[in-house]
Design an enzyme around this catalytic site. Structure first.
Site, PDB file in Angstrom:
ATOM      1  CG  HIS A  21      -4.520 -15.455   0.596  1.00 27.17           C
ATOM      2  ND1 HIS A  21      -3.498 -16.071   1.270  1.00 27.17           N
ATOM      3  CD2 HIS A  21      -5.210 -14.752   1.533  1.00 27.17           C
ATOM      4  CE1 HIS A  21      -3.558 -15.764   2.540  1.00 27.17           C
ATOM      5  NE2 HIS A  21      -4.590 -14.963   2.733  1.00 27.17           N
ATOM      6  CG  ASN A  23      -1.999 -18.840   6.285  1.00 31.57           C
ATOM      7  OD1 ASN A  23      -1.235 -18.263   7.041  1.00 31.57           O
ATOM      8  ND2 ASN A  23      -3.065 -18.254   5.767  1.00 31.57           N
TER       9      ASN A  23
END
Length: 504
Positions: free
Chosen positions: A144, A194
């Protein structure tokens, strides 16, 4: 396990902004890079765009012309997946749909060799679910990157349930050789950043929904007192309200609608109205041509008190006493067994945000947490309708005498910075206790991924091990929905500290 050899080709599937950025990172690191996109001509357009960015790097002196020419020679658009057969790593950056990603990797598995690493750049989907149907899921993982990939250093290396340790290690070392700062994490909703960043947005929106302060004031307090690079409202306008809300909704759903991750109704209405932020010309703020950003609420000038009486230990706000003395205001001290506070000449008290509310007490003004009270340029105060105007004026005048702008907000528990930081610390402890990542990787991820001034654990050490727990415990008493209930991990952490103090 060592990093992928530089002679091994790297493929990027999906040639949007993120795909191009990842390809540029691998290319500049020295790999041959193949670009593939299902849309005809998109791979060639992306290769040209990357070439143009390399030219700009040369113009800025960040890359020499020889290295640029060599990089361009290593960059190839691919017309079919079959052209990726000899790649050692394939990174996917296509639309965030589980079925699309699963189908893509199923097709890739029929093309590449068994020792080829397969990676998804998903930010919201389960890595385990994407790779679940593969014949060889051990070589599948998440890489990511953060946007823009060539500039931001963080890469979350995400191990799915079936990912082999050797595959995760090779991907980790490859990202490191590419000049990135990798952090290892388990496949959990939101990964590290996140997941743990949700309260930064959620608590700002909650204060706004409680009509305790407007967006400009909340943003200013988060920046000027909390030390954050941007406030929650301006940052989500930059990200895109639809994008930010989609991530929040995905994390909430993935945690079986855990109340701690509940999305904001105010943000939902913003998205429904099409006010998506800068890209739409309007979000929380008007971004139209010539529009002026609203100013935060700032209190009028008040006279400072002649003295303050400091009772007990002010904890994270202890450095205020030195600042008050430097401002020429007399500080009298008195020992106290209870939590510390400042008593003002009019008889009212000034108390650091602790999760309680001013209305519960006879004459109390709360002040918010600051990352660094000496460097902070703004302080938030909160008072109830029953707080005397003399006490509020003295509190305002005191902080103004220290060179701070003062914003008076509504009487909400935990105020703004204190509740936000406490919740971030809590989610960080919870994540580590559940094996998502190490404390060190969590701190690194939050500093580099979202530019927090401190990682959650560094902040916890600065505040004292019980601060976050005490704030949340008090807030949970006032809002028993479960949103503010301290995690078991934070409880254990605070209780262990209490036991250490009891035996010292």
């Amino acid at each position: 396990m060592t990093a992928l050899d530089l002679s091994s080709p790297v493929a990027v599937v999906g040639t949007g902004t993120m795909g191009q950025g990842i390809a540029q990172v691998a290319l500049v690191a020295g790999h041959p890079v193949r670009l593939y996109d299902t849309a005809p001509g998109r791979a060639r357009e992306a290769a040209a765009a990357i070439g143009a960015r390399l030219d700009r790097l040369v113009e800025k002196g960040r890359l020499d012309a020889t290295a640029r020419d060599a990089a361009r020679a290593r960059l190839e658009p691919a017309e079919a997946l079959a052209e990726l057969a000899d790649c050692g790593l394939v990174v996917e950056a296509v639309v965030e749909r589980l079925d699309v990603k699963q189908r893509l990797f199923g097709e890739l598995e029929d093309v590449v060799e068994e020792d080829c690493l397969l990676a998804t750049n998903t930010s919201s989907l389960s890595v385990t679910a994407i790779g679940g149907a593969l014949r060889h899921p051990g070589r599948f993982l998440g890489l990511h990157f953060f946007n823009p990939a060539p500039l931001l250093p963080l890469v979350e290396v995400v191990s799915g349930f079936a990912t082999d340790v050797t595959s995760a290690t090779r991907a980790y070392e490859t990202a490191r050789v590419w000049g990135k700062t990798p952090v290892a994490c388990a496949d959990t909703p939101g990964f590290i950043v996140n997941r743990i960043a949700r309260p930064f947005y959620a608590e700002a929106f909650a204060v706004y929904e409680a009509q305790a302060a407007d967006p400009a004031t909340i943003d200013a307090i988060l920046r000027e007192s909390g030390g954050f690079r941007m406030g929650a409202f301006e940052l989500t306008d930059l990200i895109g309200q639809d994008v930010n809300e989609a991530v929040t909704h995905s994390v909430w759903q993935s945690f079986f609608q855990d109340v701690r991750f509940t999305p904001s109704l105010a943000q939902r209405r913003l998205v429904e109205s099409g006010r998506l932020g800068r890209k739409a010309g309007h979000g929380w703020y008007d971004h139209g041509e010539g529009a002026e950003k609203p100013e935060p609420h700032t209190a009028d000038k008040e006279q400072p008190p002649a003295y303050v009486l400091a009772e007990g230990d002010l904890g994270p706000a202890a450095e205020l006493l030195a600042l008050i003395r430097e401002a020429g205001i007399q500080v009298r001290t008195e020992d106290g067994d209870e939590d510390g506070h400042l008593e003002l000449p009019g008889g009212g008290q000034l108390v650091l945000a602790d999760g309680q509310t001013s209305v519960e007490f006879r004459d109390v003004v709360y002040f918010d947490l600051a990352l660094d009270y000496r460097k902070a340029t703004r302080i938030a105060l909160s008072a109830s309708q029953d707080t005397s105007q003399t006490t509020l004026a003295e509190a305002v005048g005191l902080f103004q005498a220290l060179g701070k702008d003062v914003s008076v907000i509504g009487d909400v528990p935990g105020m703004i910075v204190a509740r936000t930081v406490a919740r971030i610390i809590d989610l960080a402890h919870d994540a580590v206790a559940k094996g998502v990542a190490t404390e060190e990787d969590v701190d690194t991820a939050m500093r580099l991924g979202v530019n927090y001034p401190l990682g959650p654990f560094a902040w916890d050490r600065r505040l004292g091990d019980e601060f976050a727990y005490d704030v949340l415990d008090a807030m949970h008493e006032r809002d028993p929905s479960g949103r503010y209930a301290p995690s078991l991990a934070l409880y254990r952490h605070a209780y262990a500290d209490e036991k250490r103090e009891g035996t010292s």
